[in-house]
Write an enzyme that holds these catalytic residues in place. Structure first.
Site, PDB file in Angstrom:
ATOM      1  N   ASN A  74      -3.928  -3.570  -2.599  1.00 58.50           N
ATOM      2  CA  ASN A  74      -3.778  -4.622  -1.605  1.00 58.50           C
ATOM      3  C   ASN A  74      -2.357  -5.185  -1.701  1.00 58.50           C
ATOM      4  O   ASN A  74      -1.434  -4.551  -1.233  1.00 58.50           O
ATOM      5  CB  ASN A  74      -4.853  -5.703  -1.706  1.00 58.50           C
ATOM      6  CG  ASN A  74      -4.857  -6.591  -0.464  1.00 58.50           C
ATOM      7  OD1 ASN A  74      -4.339  -6.178   0.569  1.00 58.50           O
ATOM      8  ND2 ASN A  74      -5.393  -7.783  -0.545  1.00 58.50           N
ATOM      9  N   THR A 126       0.884  -1.153   0.000  1.00 60.46           N
ATOM     10  CA  THR A 126       0.000   0.000   0.000  1.00 60.46           C
ATOM     11  C   THR A 126       0.919   1.198   0.000  1.00 60.46           C
ATOM     12  O   THR A 126       2.112   1.052   0.184  1.00 60.46           O
ATOM     13  CB  THR A 126      -0.838  -0.088   1.292  1.00 60.46           C
ATOM     14  OG1 THR A 126      -1.644  -1.247   1.177  1.00 60.46           O
ATOM     15  CG2 THR A 126      -1.682   1.116   1.568  1.00 60.46           C
TER      16      THR A 126
HETATM   17  O1  DON Z   1      -6.909  -2.239   3.265  1.00 60.92           O
HETATM   18  C1  DON Z   1      -6.096  -2.933   3.866  1.00 60.92           C
HETATM   19  O2  DON Z   1      -6.051  -3.017   5.078  1.00 60.92           O
HETATM   20  C2  DON Z   1      -5.070  -3.703   3.075  1.00 60.92           C
HETATM   21  N1  DON Z   1      -5.606  -4.018   1.759  1.00 60.92           N
HETATM   22  C3  DON Z   1      -3.803  -2.905   3.003  1.00 60.92           C
HETATM   23  C4  DON Z   1      -2.719  -3.636   2.263  1.00 60.92           C
HETATM   24  C5  DON Z   1      -1.354  -3.182   2.603  1.00 60.92           C
HETATM   25  O3  DON Z   1      -1.150  -2.326   3.397  1.00 60.92           O
HETATM   26  C6  DON Z   1      -0.238  -3.901   1.946  1.00 60.92           C
HETATM   27  N2  DON Z   1       1.018  -3.240   2.261  1.00 60.92           N
HETATM   28  N3  DON Z   1       2.000  -3.529   2.714  1.00 60.92           N
END
Ligand code: DON
Length: 587
Positions: free
Chosen positions: A415, A395
């Protein structure tokens, strides 16, 4: 150009006396720096943009320099990251934007999270035995929710920005059509993702040279199809993505790959402006993302629990301090598993979860000397309500702050890194795999080990529960003092928690607060993750208290933050991942 980028580099570790290459933006600002600080921020008295990728930060800072506000800069940075940071910057994903409007002294939460397609159903990821098919949930076309990013960024621009969409999109279009130099970080991450991305012809074509050869640092990456998509958005606004040619290309990709997103899904996508969830910690207050993020609620809940202890007295990253953090995390994540989901589909007991007396009751369950076992800790709200009656890797976050005091704290995502790995042929962008953030089956863990239940079960048009926690912190005079957020899946909430405690309890400047080693616990699995740099003494005491330590260290998050100290803005790009930059506006 009067703007100089300052790129923070490399690693944080046990011997991390020297981490940041952050330079003050001009020699006059050096005088404002704290001579005792071991880590220095980038300083500006005008405006600033901090993001995971230096070119995109520069795009935002140029927009500020051209007279745009923090929202204009944030939207331009968001579109630029979709070109220069393809693993997380995106058009095919979704996210959350917190906006602080200085004039009105008002904070707004913009929800542009992906939505489940109309033909999605609760059991869509279960195999014939009723078990979750993780490959389907994470790496197939079915794993994509209806993308929200384009709608969200355009919504923010139209409602709170000042510049025309054509000007905001110009830099991203240029970066895509004329190309930009691949940095080490992008080169490395594409090599790592090659097995997955080579499996899809469009992804292979867009992110690798002929015969799948790698882009190396310094090579030019040109993304012509992406540039055409960006031009359609620039010319037609939202219709340039959710209707017409781009929408047709997405649906054709779905048909080829066996996905669900239809023209109807795309034209129905809606951004929701929500009331932020706000709380207090000592004399400070904070506002963060409400559901469908779990971030704001559990950040405030953990702060409420921890307010009952003298953390300062325990000392930063001492065993006692870490123990209390872990126990607060354990309680909060247990509650997350039961009570949290899309508020448009399920009633989330927000006010009860962030109630100070509920937190007090949870704080009383913490034995100062002994770890609890997560199997003995259950979601606690129902029991508390009864007693009251008796009497979710990749993210990206960025922050922008303008000279008028307007602020944006934005986290958006596909994601996993590169999402589902499936790019839309002809449109040049990758699709998310956010459907894995739903609970595919009660009690089964998602890609981040998070457990959920009915509240987060798959339903058409529902938004999967998130942990993303863009946050803004205010001082006792209600003046904003910090904008922060991070990637990291389930670890996001606990990382933001530690940023806030480092700032408030341990009086750290933004660069030191960013560099300080972090820990994480999420109830289940019952294990502490920790970074290199946590003292071996603390770890061994934690172990004696009954805590279960992971056998290997890990790197937790990548915060991109801006704080205000007096008249100065101080920015810090997290040194944990390469390529990030805080860029200041100098006029
Ligand atoms: O919305 C969420 O909580 C996850 N899809 C976030 C994904 C994420 O932070 C991946 N990163 N390292």
């Amino acid at each position: 150009m009067n703007i100089k980028a300052s790129i923070t580099g490399i690693l944080v570790g046990l011997t991390s006396l020297l981490v940041s290459h952050a330079l003050a933006s001009d020699s006059s600002s050096v005088t404002f720096l704290d001579k005792n600080a071991r880590f220095h921020p980038v300083v500006s008295q005008h405006g600033m943009v901090v993001s995971q990728e230096a070119i995109a930060s520069q795009v935002g800072a140029d927009i500020l320099e051209a007279g745009g506000n923090a929202i204009d800069a944030a939207v331009a940075t968001g579109f630029a990251l979709a070109v220069t940071l393809p693993r997380a910057g995106n058009l095919g994903g979704g996210g959350f934007m917190m906006v602080y409007l200085a004039k009105e002294n008002k904070t707004i939460a913009i929800d542009y999270r992906e939505m489940a397609p109309l033909s999605a159903n609760r059991d869509m990821f279960l195999d014939s035995k009723g078990d979750v098919d993780n490959n389907k949930a994470r790496f197939s076309a079915l794993s994509s929710g209806v993308p929200g990013t384009v709608a969200g960024l355009l919504y923010a621009l139209e409602k709170y920005g000042t510049l025309p969409v054509t000007e905001i999109l110009k830099p991203a279009i240029k970066l895509a059509s004329q190309g930009f130099k691949v940095n080490y970080d992008l080169s490395d991450s594409l090599i790592l993702a090659s097995k997955r991305l080579h499996g899809h012809s469009a992804s292979k074509k867009y992110f690798y040279k002929k015969q799948g050869k790698y882009y190396l640092p310094g090579d030019l990456l040109i993304q012509s199809d992406l540039s055409s998509t960006l031009k359609r958005i620039s010319e037609q606004g939202g219709s340039g993505f959710y209707k017409g040619q781009t929408a047709d290309l997405i649906v054709q990709q779905m048909q080829r790959s066996g996905g669900l997103i239809s023209l109807e899904d795309l034209s129905n996508y809606g951004v929701v402006e929500r009331e932020p969830v706000c709380g207090t910690y000592q004399q400070y207050s904070l506002c963060a993302m409400p559901p469908p993020s779990s971030g704001g609620i559990h950040l405030i809940q953990m702060l409420n629990i921890l307010e009952n202890f003298d953390l300062q007295d325990m000392g930063h990253n001492s065993a006692a301090y870490l123990h209390h953090l872990i126990e607060a995390m354990r309680s909060a994540y247990a509650d997350r598993s039961l009570y949290l989901g899309d508020p448009d589909f399920t009633t989330v007991p927000i006010s009860q979860l962030i109630d100070k007396t509920y937190a007090k009751s949870l704080s009383q369950q913490i034995n100062p000397l002994k770890a609890r076992l997560s199997k003995d800790v259950n979601p606690g709200l129902d029991r508390w309500v009864e007693s009251q009656a008796n009497e979710s890797e990749e993210t990206t976050h960025y922050s922008t702050w303008d000279k008028h005091g307007n602020i944006v704290s934005n986290t958006y995502t596909l994601n996993f890194a590169y999402g589902s790995g499936i790019a839309v042929e002809g449109a040049g962008f990758l699709l998310n795999n956010e459907m894995d953030d739903f609970s595919a089956k009660p009690g089964s863990a998602n890609g981040y080990g998070l457990i959920g239940g009915t509240a987060n079960a798959i339903q058409p048009k529902k938004r999967p529960l998130s942990s993303m926690t863009p946050t803004i912190l205010f001082d006792s005079n209600n003046n904003p003092v910090l904008a922060t957020g991070t990637p990291g899946g389930s670890t996001i909430i606990t990382i933001v928690l530690q940023m806030i405690l480092n700032t408030i309890e341990f009086n750290m400047g933004i660069a030191e607060a960013t560099a300080a080693p972090r820990i994480h616990h999420q109830w289940l699995p019952d294990i502490i993750s920790f970074e290199n740099g946590i003292s071996i003494d603390s770890l061994s005491l934690l172990s004696q208290m009954g805590h279960n330590l992971s056998t290997q260290t890990r790197v937790l998050g990548s915060t991109q933050s801006i704080s205000r100290k007096g008249n100065n803005l101080e920015g810090s790009a997290d040194p944990r991942r390469q390529g990030a930059a805080a860029v200041s506006q100098n006029h």
